[in-house]
Design an enzyme around this catalytic site. Sequence first.
Site, PDB file in Angstrom:
ATOM      1  N   HIS A  96       0.818  -1.218   0.000  1.00  0.00           N
ATOM      2  CA  HIS A  96       0.000   0.000   0.000  1.00  0.00           C
ATOM      3  C   HIS A  96       0.848   1.262   0.000  1.00  0.00           C
ATOM      4  CE1 HIS A  96      -3.940   1.636  -0.008  1.00  0.00           C
ATOM      5  NE2 HIS A  96      -4.512   0.636   0.655  1.00  0.00           N
ATOM      6  N   ARG A  97       2.151   1.140   0.198  1.00  0.00           N
ATOM      7  CA  ARG A  97       3.018   2.319   0.146  1.00  0.00           C
ATOM      8  C   ARG A  97       3.248   2.785  -1.288  1.00  0.00           C
ATOM      9  NH1 ARG A  97       8.100  -0.008   3.339  1.00  0.00           N
ATOM     10  NH2 ARG A  97       7.649  -1.647   1.812  1.00  0.00           N
TER      11      ARG A  97
END
Length: 489
Positions: free
Chosen positions: A460-461
């Site tokens: 998700h980064r």
Amino acid sequence: MAQVLEFKLPDLGEGLTEAEIVRWLVNVGDVVAIDQPVVEVETAKAMVEVPCPYGGVVTARYGEEGTELPVGAPLLTVAVGASSAVDGSEAGPAAEPASASSEASGESSGNVLVGYGTGAPAARRRRIRPAVPGAAPAERAPAPAAPAAPAYVEPTPAPAAQPAVAGHAALNGGVAVRDAGVGPVPVISPLVRRLARDNGLDLRQLTGSGPDGLILRADVERAMAAAEAPPVPAAGAAAPTTTAPVAPAPAPAAVAQTGMRGERIPLRGVRGAVADKLSRSRREIPEATCWVDADATELMAARAAMNAAGGPKISLIALLARICTAALARHPELNSTVDMEAREIVRLPEVHLGFAAQTERGLVVPVVRGAQSRSAESLSAEFVRLTEVARQGALTPADLTGGTFTLNNYGVFGVDGSTPIINHPEAAMLGVGRIVPKPWVHKGELAVRQVVQLSLTFDHRVCDGGTAGGFLRYVADCVEHPSVLLRTL
């Protein structure tokens, strides 16, 4: 005049600092040629054969099978020179062993498998298996004297009363016993050898039930069960009559801490490397998973038409890989890695596609280099090649590293879906479940179609759900309508 050279465990690359001896390929006294493989070792990445850069007579071996050695530790010594290389005869006074980097009077290739370099000093060597009780002094060939009192010279067991023929079993008290002085015991895999070693079993005391006496896992498990079974009292022996309470034996530390007894399996080799990588991935990567069901009927039909046209067969995983590379070209965020020290997302220019392969040694992830520029036919051939090498346990560290995206076909295990752990330091993994007939609304009518579940686990980064959803939706569209892929070809 012959010279004794010491060959040390070379740097095997990729930052590996130790290796376990699986099988010796030469004995003390053997004549070896330059670059001849002398030992098979297992690292955290793969099992490899290590060639010796010197030609001559092996005068000593350091380490038994199962011993773990650090990079830079001695492996063996070789007497090089005209006389020793030919017949191993004496060549004057005892010579001190020279370093592996020293120049010898004999020939040397200089190939010592030097990788990236670890720069770390050699750690303390430790012996995994205890020495054979009653062993005779270390085996030596009649060659120039080797270094005094080496720490890990292969012992030669004391001669038995009835010597066995080389390569066959002798009969000792009605039990088949292998000749302890003849090479390694044939075992079906290193995992079985390790299971026997961890449970204190001597493989030379077992008779294998496999072809040509090959020892199987079942043979080791039977021997373990027999060792744990309580002794049967002899006929006519008096049963104990005492009724006094017997104090229980003190529990081992592990049992005292966990309250239960169980088999303890060391996390070493490939299994240990997988454990380290998955633990690091779960600690460092904030992952999320999204999934979708897709109608794969047209993709299956397109594959059948391709294979019916002649030429090399196209595998389903190759078509899915081709779809992945097209999707990554549209969503390059998922072909990246995160550098937290620099606080940067690094988008990678090429797709090195890893694929999960289950082998006897555990789960491995071989990597197809430059997958974005390969055709479906080329991808099929490379998948077949790497899978066969993986099953043979011959993957090199280069085959297992450098991936940028992983394709996980867990449908081969008969499951529909999964939420896998990302292969660190990659940013995403596409999972493919089994393809099964299911009721599906097709062109407004209920029909039986070939349906597959696709899942994407992503970091998700590097992106948000919109990007991940767009990637997965494009993959599903290509699966349902392969003609969509023609836009990017």
